[in-house]
Structure formats: structure tokens, C-alpha cells
Design an enzyme around this catalytic site. Structure first.
Site, PDB file in Angstrom:
ATOM      1  N   CYS A   1      77.433 -38.500  85.396  1.00  0.00           N
ATOM      2  CA  CYS A   1      78.503 -38.456  84.396  1.00  0.00           C
ATOM      3  C   CYS A   1      79.845 -38.702  85.082  1.00  0.00           C
ATOM      4  O   CYS A   1      80.696 -39.438  84.582  1.00  0.00           O
ATOM      5  CB  CYS A   1      78.488 -37.146  83.621  1.00  0.00           C
ATOM      6  SG  CYS A   1      78.758 -35.685  84.615  1.00  0.00           S
TER       7      CYS A   1
ATOM      8  N   THR B   1      71.232 -30.442  86.223  1.00  0.00           N
ATOM      9  CA  THR B   1      72.456 -30.883  86.889  1.00  0.00           C
ATOM     10  C   THR B   1      72.744 -29.997  88.092  1.00  0.00           C
ATOM     11  O   THR B   1      73.109 -30.466  89.174  1.00  0.00           O
ATOM     12  CB  THR B   1      73.640 -30.812  85.903  1.00  0.00           C
ATOM     13  OG1 THR B   1      73.306 -31.596  84.761  1.00  0.00           O
ATOM     14  CG2 THR B   1      74.914 -31.325  86.521  1.00  0.00           C
ATOM     15  N   ARG B   2      72.579 -28.702  87.904  1.00  0.00           N
ATOM     16  CA  ARG B   2      72.870 -27.769  88.993  1.00  0.00           C
ATOM     17  C   ARG B   2      71.908 -27.957  90.158  1.00  0.00           C
ATOM     18  O   ARG B   2      72.311 -27.952  91.318  1.00  0.00           O
ATOM     19  CB  ARG B   2      72.761 -26.341  88.481  1.00  0.00           C
ATOM     20  CG  ARG B   2      73.879 -25.992  87.566  1.00  0.00           C
ATOM     21  CD  ARG B   2      73.500 -24.858  86.647  1.00  0.00           C
ATOM     22  NE  ARG B   2      74.615 -24.554  85.800  1.00  0.00           N
ATOM     23  CZ  ARG B   2      75.630 -23.781  86.172  1.00  0.00           C
ATOM     24  NH1 ARG B   2      75.624 -23.194  87.340  1.00  0.00           N
ATOM     25  NH2 ARG B   2      76.629 -23.581  85.358  1.00  0.00           N
TER      26      ARG B   2
ATOM     27  N   GLY C   1      66.349 -31.290  78.391  1.00  0.00           N
ATOM     28  CA  GLY C   1      67.544 -30.483  78.664  1.00  0.00           C
ATOM     29  C   GLY C   1      68.715 -30.945  77.816  1.00  0.00           C
ATOM     30  O   GLY C   1      68.543 -31.627  76.800  1.00  0.00           O
ATOM     31  N   ASN C   2      69.917 -30.576  78.245  1.00  0.00           N
ATOM     32  CA  ASN C   2      71.120 -30.938  77.479  1.00  0.00           C
ATOM     33  C   ASN C   2      71.233 -32.448  77.299  1.00  0.00           C
ATOM     34  O   ASN C   2      71.579 -32.928  76.210  1.00  0.00           O
ATOM     35  CB  ASN C   2      72.373 -30.455  78.213  1.00  0.00           C
ATOM     36  CG  ASN C   2      72.478 -28.944  78.223  1.00  0.00           C
ATOM     37  OD1 ASN C   2      71.822 -28.265  77.429  1.00  0.00           O
ATOM     38  ND2 ASN C   2      73.289 -28.402  79.123  1.00  0.00           N
TER      39      ASN C   2
ATOM     40  N   ASN D   1      81.033 -34.569  79.460  1.00  0.00           N
ATOM     41  CA  ASN D   1      80.204 -35.070  80.546  1.00  0.00           C
ATOM     42  C   ASN D   1      78.811 -35.465  80.062  1.00  0.00           C
ATOM     43  O   ASN D   1      78.164 -36.294  80.682  1.00  0.00           O
ATOM     44  CB  ASN D   1      80.118 -34.045  81.686  1.00  0.00           C
ATOM     45  CG  ASN D   1      79.861 -32.645  81.189  1.00  0.00           C
ATOM     46  OD1 ASN D   1      80.566 -32.158  80.309  1.00  0.00           O
ATOM     47  ND2 ASN D   1      78.842 -32.002  81.730  1.00  0.00           N
TER      48      ASN D   1
ATOM     49  N   ALA E   1      76.752 -27.876  82.188  1.00  0.00           N
ATOM     50  CA  ALA E   1      75.899 -28.295  83.307  1.00  0.00           C
ATOM     51  C   ALA E   1      74.613 -27.493  83.250  1.00  0.00           C
ATOM     52  O   ALA E   1      74.584 -26.321  83.609  1.00  0.00           O
ATOM     53  CB  ALA E   1      76.611 -28.073  84.634  1.00  0.00           C
ATOM     54  N   GLY E   2      73.565 -28.119  82.781  1.00  0.00           N
ATOM     55  CA  GLY E   2      72.284 -27.428  82.646  1.00  0.00           C
ATOM     56  C   GLY E   2      71.619 -27.248  83.991  1.00  0.00           C
ATOM     57  O   GLY E   2      72.133 -27.685  85.021  1.00  0.00           O
ATOM     58  N   PRO E   3      70.443 -26.595  83.988  1.00  0.00           N
ATOM     59  CA  PRO E   3      69.737 -26.322  85.243  1.00  0.00           C
ATOM     60  C   PRO E   3      69.454 -27.589  86.049  1.00  0.00           C
ATOM     61  O   PRO E   3      69.520 -27.568  87.283  1.00  0.00           O
ATOM     62  CB  PRO E   3      68.429 -25.669  84.797  1.00  0.00           C
ATOM     63  CG  PRO E   3      68.584 -25.333  83.362  1.00  0.00           C
ATOM     64  CD  PRO E   3      69.749 -26.085  82.805  1.00  0.00           C
TER      65      PRO E   3
END
Lengths: 294, 348
Positions: free
Chosen positions: A127, A164-165, A13-14, A269, A160-162
Site C-alpha cells: 500500500c 500486514t504485521r 483478511g482486511n 491503505n 493493519a491486519g495480522p
């Protein structure tokens, strides 16, 4: 110059992709494997495009070729790291966990890097934790009697990628736990805000501390010193409001601009946690080679 | 038309109007008096929901445990509900204990474009056999298509209803109609509306929502709530009676609770459309910010209306109270700079 220490990244991911860019710049680390589950994810395609060795076998790629790395960065999710942690322990990998799983020793490099180098699994909190715990710690050093600390981390929705969410609950809880763990404050609270504004906002963190009679001048110095120490590994870390005292509380604010490695600079972040991860990994690599970390 | 479900947010949204100082006596008296008025649920707690008692938003007078235990024994016919915004409260610290205290309904809210952060919480609530509803806040900031997408996500997590909140009181009736229409056309679950009165449109917007197919009405008695207040439930009840819509509500009971509890005990000052709340509605800034903005304006000696307008430009979302001080400080600096440049220019 000694050979670079080999590292693997799980999770594309990010965070994983941003780590990859930073590791490629490192004089001490070399990414030998970038593993996830989906060869078609944007992070995976990015890694392939810059010539990294990729795999869609996730942790199995390490199980099948354990000699590929000494250090493993886990940038998946809290739930998945629960499964990975025992496997990586058995494989003897130095594990740097960037999910809010809180399995390993909580690590804020500027506070407890040395301790973490003697652990086998270190957890980089969140973060929000990397951005705010050091300042809360600095405040608690000046005022050990602080009664309550609260932090508010606002990040842009886009950064905020999936993962993090999906982990927002662990994110909130783990940041709060870290605040209490590192400062010893009896009560703490964390608030996380995702802001969808366009253009995206920079990561911004507010720290409130309830201190009956604060020594604002000492707090200001302590906060600025901490800022400088963090800037060694997170160049975009900036105090944007020196501590002020109002309504019985001390308030200070910090903003984090990213280096713009994988996502644009608004994603501070990402940087605050990926820089911390690389910093710890580099210290580990240098220690192994007998290079002074001072 | 499906039977309407009335959600009463008086003790939750009203918490904003009282700087989160509603006493447990008030909660208990209110719940006892309102229990057989025919409401579907009474929502209790801090204005921003579970876990939101904070320096950022305001500290509650009582703990959540105290508030819920004052309400629970009084509610026999009406469900006891709570609100939670992920990022403020957590499952472990807040939802778990609330359910253990007998909460029967949880509204999980988020900014209207961020529904995926509600997945963990909605799923947890459903897994514990408690009614879960999704709430899309500041819904004036997204178009009907986007809101549909977000409502669909909440439906897929197991929400049995989704409520659009016009948190800033910024929507026109036609905008409410378009949004509710679009969502109702493709979601099977209950859809609801929670209006604010900044532009004196909370009632018109709620009626527009009902006309467009909303089956959940979320309002407060006497309009007691953040900023300019909410859709006034007892007025709505009267209007619906006049329109021959079956409400199941006891109109006189609602009026009695207004007169005997809300006006004399809950409300410290009348909730009304002040010039500031109107500017807030026009700027699209969250109603709960008003008191904070007034304080910051005083402290930095700037016009509170300018703070509203600037916050609106920055598209600040609920929970970003820390931006208020920042904006006020910037405005003050800008004003000083203007003074200096004026001085310089006049010297040239």
C-alpha cells in the site's frame, strides 16, 4: 454488454474483504469464489453474509474447480504466495498478488499497467508503494538527477491486519525496491509507521527527495497531475502538501481516505492497493473483451 | 534479587543528542575505555536503530558497517548490541549484516501496543544464536495490562528480555512500579526499564523499576541522550552502591569515561532539562523530536511549546517526525486566521 470476467479471492483478511466489496460494484468483474482457511474469520463471515460463494479450502478450492475463475487475487501473505504462485501459473490464471512477495512483475497501474497486462503474475508492491511510488516517479521525471528518495508511510494500527504485521519486513523491503525499480534512483529508503492513535489516523505518506536545485513549480504541477490520474481509480488520494524545498530536500505529502467499504474511511491503505488491483483486473477483462482501455 | 544487567545506550541514544554525528573515533575510544567497566552490553548505532539513518529522522555521519567495525574489536568483555525498529530497518538490509559483523545482542523495538511486528525479527535473531530483547517504546501510552499482553507476545517469539522505554520521559514513578510489577508477575524473562529525564524522574523511575523487579537497567553515561537525556548510569551506580546493591560495575571507571570521553568529546552541549523538553515530557511526546520541533518552530514562526502540545494531542508515535512540519504549518495558518478574524472583528 459482455459477460463479466470471473475472479477468485484467496485470503479473507482486511484486504481480501475490501477487494470483495469493490469487485461486487464492478461492471466487468464478478467474484465467483472467496476462499480462505477459516470459516469463522470476520472476513469470511462478512462474505457469507453478503451472499458470496465461500470456501475454507484456500487455493485447493481453485485446484478442484479451475473453471471457476480467470483471475485470482492473492491477499494471503508473502510466504503463502510463494507456494501459490507456481500452482496458479500451471492453472493458467492471471494472478494479481497483493502480498509483498515480489514474485511477479511489480505493478503500479498509473506507471506500467500496459506491461502488466502481458504478464501472468503481477505484484502490487505494498500500500505504501502504491501511494508513494507514483509521486516519486513524477519527481524523477522532472529531475532524473535525483540522488535519493525516501518515503514514510504512516498507517493506523487498526487497518493493519495480522498479515500486514507479520509481513512488515517484506513490506519495508519491497516498497524500497519498488522505489528504486520505478524511478532508477541510486539510493532509496522506506519507513513504515503503525500508529495506534484513536480515533484512527488516515493513511499519510511523506516523500522526500534530495535534489540540489529543484524546479518547484514544475514539481508541483507534476505532482498534481499524478494526483489526478490516481484519483481515477483511488478517489480518496489527495496531495495535502505541495512540494516544498527546505534543508536541501524536496518534501511532499499525500493522504489517502478510503471509500469505507470493508473498514471505515481511515483505512486508505486498504483502498490504495485494492483499488489498484481492481483497476488492473478490469483492464485485463476489458482487453480480453476487446474494449479499448484508453 | 537477580543480578542486574546494565545496558549502555550512550552511543545509540546519545546519537540523537548529536544529530547522529558521532564519529567512529569516538565510538572506538569509548568502547575501548568502557569494555571492562562491568556493563552487560554497549548499544551502538543511529538513535532510532539500524536502518534509521534517514531524512525523516536524521542522517548518520557514518554507515552502520563503519560504526560497528569501530566498536567490535574494542569490546572483549562487553557485548556489542544494536537496536532495530521494524519498519525502519529490515532483516536483509540491516540485521543480517550486523550479525555478520559480530553483533551479539539485538534489541527489537516497536510502539508499545504493536509487539506483533517484532515477531519476524526476534525469531530471526534467535535462530542465529544472538540474544534478542524486545523493547516497548512510549510505554506511558499503554496501561499495565496491555503492556503485559505485548511483553508476553515478545516472550513467545523468543525474546530473552523485554524493556519498557519511557521514550517521552512522561511517566511517574508510581506508573513505572505498576507497569513493571504487572509484567514481572507473569513473564519469566528479564524485564527492564529505559527512562528519560524530561521531568527529572529518570533516576527515580529507574529505582522504582528495580524495586518492582526489573533486572535490566538501560541508561547512558552522563545521561547523554535524546531530549532531556536518560537515566545517568554512573549516578545510578553510585546510588546502588550506597543502597548496598551488588552491581558488578566499576564505579570509578564509569566516572573516568564520563570525564575523559563523554563530556569532552561526545557531548556538543550539555544534556539538560530545558523548558522545551519539560513541555515534551508533560505532553508525552517522543524526546527525539526536540531538535526537529525547534527547526519547524523557527521556520513557521510558531511557539515550539504549542507544537509539543499539539503533537501530544494527536498521540504521535516515534518515527512520525513528518507530523512536526504539518502541525507547525497548521498552527501558523491558524495564527494567520486568528489575525484575520481579529482584524475583521475590530472592524465590525
Amino acid at each position: 454488454m459482455p459477460a463479466k470476467t470471473k475472479v477468485a479471492i484467496i485470503g479473507t483478511g482486511n484486504i481480501g474483504a475490501d477487494l470483495l466489496v469493490k469487485i461486487r460494484r464492478s461492471s466487468f468483474l464478478e467474484c465467483s469464489l472467496f476462499a480462505g482457511r477459516n470459516l469463522d474469520s470476520p472476513g469470511m463471515r462478512f462474505a457469507a453474509s453478503i451472499g458470496s460463494r465461500i470456501s475454507d479450502r484456500s487455493i485447493n478450492a481453485i485446484i478442484e474447480d479451475p473453471s471457476c475463475c480467470e483471475i485470482v487475487f492473492d491477499a494471503t501473505s508473502a510466504g503463502i504466495h510463494m507456494e501459490h504462485a507456481p500452482i496458479l501459473k500451471d492453472l493458467g490464471k492471471y494472478t494479481i498478488d497483493l502480498t509483498p512477495s515480489k514474485i511477479g512483475c511489480m505493478c503500479i497501474p498509473v506507471i506500467n499497467a500496459e506491461v502488466c497486462l502481458n504478464e501472468r503474475n503481477v505484484n502490487l508492491v505494498t500500500c505504501g508503494g502504491q501511494a508513494t511510488v507514483p509521486l516519486a516517479y513524477a519527481i524523477s521525471m522532472i529531475h532524473p538527477e535525483v540522488e535519493y528518495i525516501e518515503v514514510v508511510a504512516s498507517i493506523s494500527s487498526r487497518s493493519a491486519g495480522p498479515g500486514t504485521r507479520a509481513n512488515i519486513d517484506e513490506f519495508t523491503q519491497t516498497t524500497k525496491d519498488a522505489l528504486q525499480y520505478f524511478t532508477g534512483v541510486p539510493k532509496a529508503k522506506t519507513i513504515i509507521i503503525l500508529n495506534p492513535a484513536e480515533p484512527p489516523i488516515l493513511m499519510r505518506n511523506t516523500i522526500y527527495a534530495v535534489i540540489p536545485k529543484p524546479d518547484i513549480e514544475s514539481l508541483r504541477l507534476a505532482v498534481r497531475q499524478m494526483e489526478m490520474r490516481i484519483q481515477h481509480y483511488v478517489p480518496g488520494y489527495r496531495v495535502i502538501m505541495d512540494p516544498i524545498f527546505e534543508n536541501g530536500r524536496v518534501t511532499t505529502m499525500v493522504q489517502v481516505t478510503g471509500l469505507g467499504d470493508y473498514l471505515p474511511p481511515y483505512s486508505g491503505n486498504l483502498d490504495i492497493i485494492t483499488c489498484a488491483a481492481v483497476h488492473i483486473a478490469e483492464m485485463f477483462a476489458r482487453k480480453k473483451e476487446g474494449i479499448n482501455n484508453g | 534479587m537477580d543480578k542486574l544487567r546494565f545496558f549502555d545506550a550512550t552511543l545509540r541514544d546519545g546519537s540523537h543528542a548529536n544529530a547522529h554525528q558521532i564519529s567512529t573515533d569516538c565510538i572506538s575510544n569509548y568502547c575501548r575505555a568502557i569494555d571492562d567497566a562491568g556493563l552487560y552490553a554497549v548499544i551502538v548505532g543511529h538513535g532510532n536503530g539500524l536502518g534509521a539513518s534517514s531524512l525523516q529522522v536524521g542522517l548518520s555521519l557514518h554507515t552502520e558497517e563503519e560504526m560497528l567495525s569501530s566498536a567490535k574489536p574494542q569490546l572483549k568483555k562487553t557485548r556489542l548490541g544494536v537496536f532495530l525498529i521494524p519498519g525502519f530497518g529490515t532483516i536483509h538490509d540491516h540485521i543480517e549484516p550486523a550479525i555478520a559483523q559480530g553483533v551479539q545482542l539485538v534489541k527489537v523495538g516497536c510502539h508499545c501496543t504493536e509487539a506483533d511486528v517484532t515477531k519476524q525479527h526476534i525469531e530471526y535473531v534467535r535462530a542465529h544464536d544472538v540474544e534478542a530483547y524486545g523493547v516497548l517504546m512510549m510505554s506511558h501510552m499503554a496501561d499495565p495490562e496491555r503492556l503485559l499482553l505485548e511483553a508476553k507476545k515478545m516472550e513467545s517469539y523468543g525474546a530473552i528480555g523485554v524493556i519498557l522505554m519511557d521514550s517521552a520521559g512522561a511517566m511517574l514513578p508510581s506508573q513505572v512500579t505498576d507497569r513493571i510489577n504487572r509484567i514481572v508477575s507473569e513473564c519469566k524473562i528479564h524485564i527492564g526499564f529505559h527512562g528519560h529525564n524530561n521531568m527529572s524522574l529518570a533516576m527515580a523511575n529507574t529505582l522504582a523499576a528495580i524495586n518492582a523487579g526489573a533486572t535490566i537497567v538501560d541508561g547512558t553515561l552522563h545521561g547523554f541522550g535524546a531530549g532531556a537525556g536518560n537515566c545517568q548510569l554512573e549516578v545510578l551506580c553510585g546510588i546502588l552502591q550506597k543502597m548496598n546493591v551488588e552491581t558488578g560495575l566499576d564505579f570509578y571507571r564509569l566516572l573516568d569515561v564520563c570525564d575523559s570521553i563523554v563530556v569532552p568529546y561526545l557531548q556538543k552541549k550539555p544534556v539538560e532539562i530545558t523548558s522545551l523538553s519539560l513541555v515534551g515530557g508533560i505532553s508525552g511526546v517522543f524526546s527525539g523530536f526536540t531538535e526537529h520541533i525547534k527547526k519547524a518552530a523557527l521556520r513557521f514562526n510558531v511557539d515550539p511549546r504549542d507544537i509539543f502540545v499539539e503533537l501530544g494531542k494527536r498521540k504521535v508515535v516515534g518515527g512520525q517526525e513528518d507530523m512536526i512540519v504539518d502541525v507547525a504549518m497548521n498552527l501558523a495558518q491558524r495564527a494567520r486566521k486568528d489575525d484575520i478574524s481579529f482584524l475583521m472583528e475590530s472592524l465590525l
